[in-house]
Structure formats: C-alpha cells, structure tokens
Write a protein that holds these residues in place. Structure first.
Motif: not given
Length: 122
Positions: A90-107
């Motif tokens: 699980d070691t990683a950098v974790y980023y909070c994200a927000a977007g207009p589409v669910y499920p959320l994908s990076s694009k």
C-alpha cells in the motif's frame, strides 16, 4: 477554482491503520465525485476509492476492498479514507481528487490535492 487540502498519512507498520482527510474549498458540479488515488514509484496513478457527494455511492479497487473505507462529511465538505490492515504494497503517495464523473478516473479528474505519503513497513 476548488482547492483540495489533504492531511494524514505517514509511516505505519504492516497491519496498522491510518486515516486520510481531504477538505474541499467548495462543492460544485465539477466535484460531484471525490476520490483517492495512489501512485507508487514507477507505477501509474490509480483510483483506490471514490464517493459521490449526493447519494454517497462508493467505489473500491479490488486491492483495498474490505480494508479501506471512504466516507464524506457534507457539512465540512471533507472526504476521509480510513485505511486498515495496511500492507507494505500500500506504500504510495495518495492524492485526493475531484471530478464531475463517477466512477472517478484520472482522465476525468478536475482537481488534485498535493499528495500525502503513506509508507507501510514490514
């Protein structure tokens, strides 16, 4: 412009727990879905959990199902990620994200937090 301010993260032993928080400066149609992405060194950023402000629908990656829980506090415009039974992978950098589409994908992410390091020692 919406700002996402993260807190939490750190170093924990395997089997331990951490809680991440992400406070949004505003809630708009561009922040319909909120989520947490992880990015380990040399790997792509992937969504591990997501939630909608309205209805509270949730998504979890298979790798975290049963261990992580995403929740939201609409009054505080804050999203949480409770991480239990942590593993070294699980070691990683974790980023909070927000977007207009669910499920959320990076694009489709409109806003990103600054990222917080989670390190799980074996």
């Amino acid at each position: 412009q919406v700002q996402l301010v993260e807190s939490g993260g750190g170093l924990v032993q395997a089997g331990g727990s951490l809680r991440l928080s992400c406070a949004a400066s505003a809630r708009t149609s561009s922040t319909y879905a909120m989520g947490w992405f992880s990015q380990a060194p040399g790997k792509e950023r992937e969504c591990v959990a997501a939630i909608t402000w309205i209805g509270g629908s949730t998504y979890y990656a298979d790798s975290v199902k049963g261990r992580f829980t995403i929740s939201r506090d609409k009054d505080k415009s804050t999203v949480y990620l409770q991480m239990n039974s942590l593993k070294p992978e699980d070691t990683a950098v974790y980023y909070c994200a927000a977007g207009p589409v669910y499920p959320l994908s990076s694009k489709y992410v409109t806003y990103w937090g600054q990222g917080t390091q989670v390190t799980v020692s074996s």
